[in-house]
Scaffold this active site. Structure first.
Site, PDB file in Angstrom:
ATOM      1  NE  ARG A   1      46.739  41.278 -66.836  1.00  0.00           N
ATOM      2  CZ  ARG A   1      47.678  41.821 -67.610  1.00  0.00           C
ATOM      3  NH1 ARG A   1      48.638  41.057 -68.117  1.00  0.00           N
ATOM      4  NH2 ARG A   1      47.660  43.116 -67.860  1.00  0.00           N
TER       5      ARG A   1
ATOM      6  CG  ASP B   1      47.951  31.826 -66.914  1.00  0.00           C
ATOM      7  OD1 ASP B   1      47.982  33.000 -67.325  1.00  0.00           O
ATOM      8  OD2 ASP B   1      48.894  31.274 -66.329  1.00  0.00           O
TER       9      ASP B   1
ATOM     10  NE  ARG C   1      49.786  26.352 -64.586  1.00  0.00           N
ATOM     11  CZ  ARG C   1      49.745  26.623 -65.898  1.00  0.00           C
ATOM     12  NH1 ARG C   1      49.313  27.812 -66.327  1.00  0.00           N
ATOM     13  NH2 ARG C   1      50.123  25.708 -66.774  1.00  0.00           N
TER      14      ARG C   1
END
Length: 250
Positions: free
Chosen positions: A50, A52, A198
């Site tokens: 996945r 974001d 991140r």
């Protein structure tokens, strides 16, 4: 039904992320709509991981079962025709065995995080980099980042909403390089926690600015507490780069 492996490039800016959600259009939904337009069936497109909202991909991999035996090149071109209104491109299509699974067969995933390091803001790359004005010491970032390589509890760099069963992961490689005005963070591992890349990028930025030392990064890792980990880098600088499979590279 034949199973097809898709290698996908996309700009994550207009989407709520990879996975289907009720609050907006996802990359997965756009792909499944394209499949329905092509084959007139509802099919699930399974992604290797996945991303974001706002995160991009250069080599995301997915698989889908289609009710027709068209050549892979025709599948690629047909899906791209149905995706014309979206910033998504099917770069490659390959027919694979039915035991291939984009997510569960994956052995390694890699990401790159792009930082535009100059006083002037981006024009052409707006929405595709993290703009950082103060000078960054990429060599110091790289050296400190080696602390994160290996088998660790990455709770400090894990989002609160992360659904992984364990915060323990093995980071196989981390490299920080500078190419002109751009600082790039490359990471490679079998899997990552939610926001792990991140959050590591945000901490390494502090090192690059001279606000943190390598010892500070070590203390943050050892704290196993997100509050000790520094800022979360924005999504627009992050790119899903590639996936490696036992017999398939993408």
């Amino acid at each position: 039904m034949p199973r097809f492996k898709l290698t996908i490039e996309y700009d994550g800016g207009p989407f709520v992320g990879w996975q289907r959600q009720a609050n907006g259009l996802s990359v997965q939904e756009a792909l499944e709509t394209a499949v329905a337009g092509y084959c007139q069936v509802d099919a699930v497109v399974h992604g290797s991981g996945r991303t974001d909202s706002g995160v991009h991909a250069l080599g995301q991999v997915a698989h889908v079962d289609l009710p027709r035996h068209d050549p892979p090149a025709r599948v690629r071109d047909a899906l791209n025709a149905h995706l014309r209104k979206h910033p998504i491109s099917i770069r490659d299509v390959e027919q694979v065995d039915e035991d291939f699974h984009a997510r569960f067969s994956a052995r390694e995933r890699s990401y790159v995080y792009r930082i535009l390091n100059r006083r002037s803001p981006p024009a052409l790359d707006a929405g595709r980099v993290w703009w950082v004005g103060p000078d960054l010491d990429a060599a110091a970032m790289h050296a400190a980042g080696q602390i994160l390589v290996g088998h660790h509890d990455f709770s400090t760099f894990r989002a609160k909403e992360c659904q992984a069963r364990s915060p323990v992961k093995t980071l196989d490689e981390l490299a920080v390089t500078r190419e002109g005005e751009e600082v790039r963070l490359f990471v490679r591992a079998r899997s990552f926690l939610h926001h792990q890349v991140r959050n590591m990028a945000g901490a390494l930025k502090l090192v690059g600015e001279g606000k943190w030392t390598a010892d500070d990064l070590q203390r943050a890792l050892d704290a196993r507490n997100r509050a000790a980990g520094g800022p979360t880098a924005p999504p627009q600088g992050l790119y899903f780069l590639s996936v490696r499979y036992p017999e398939h590279d993408a």
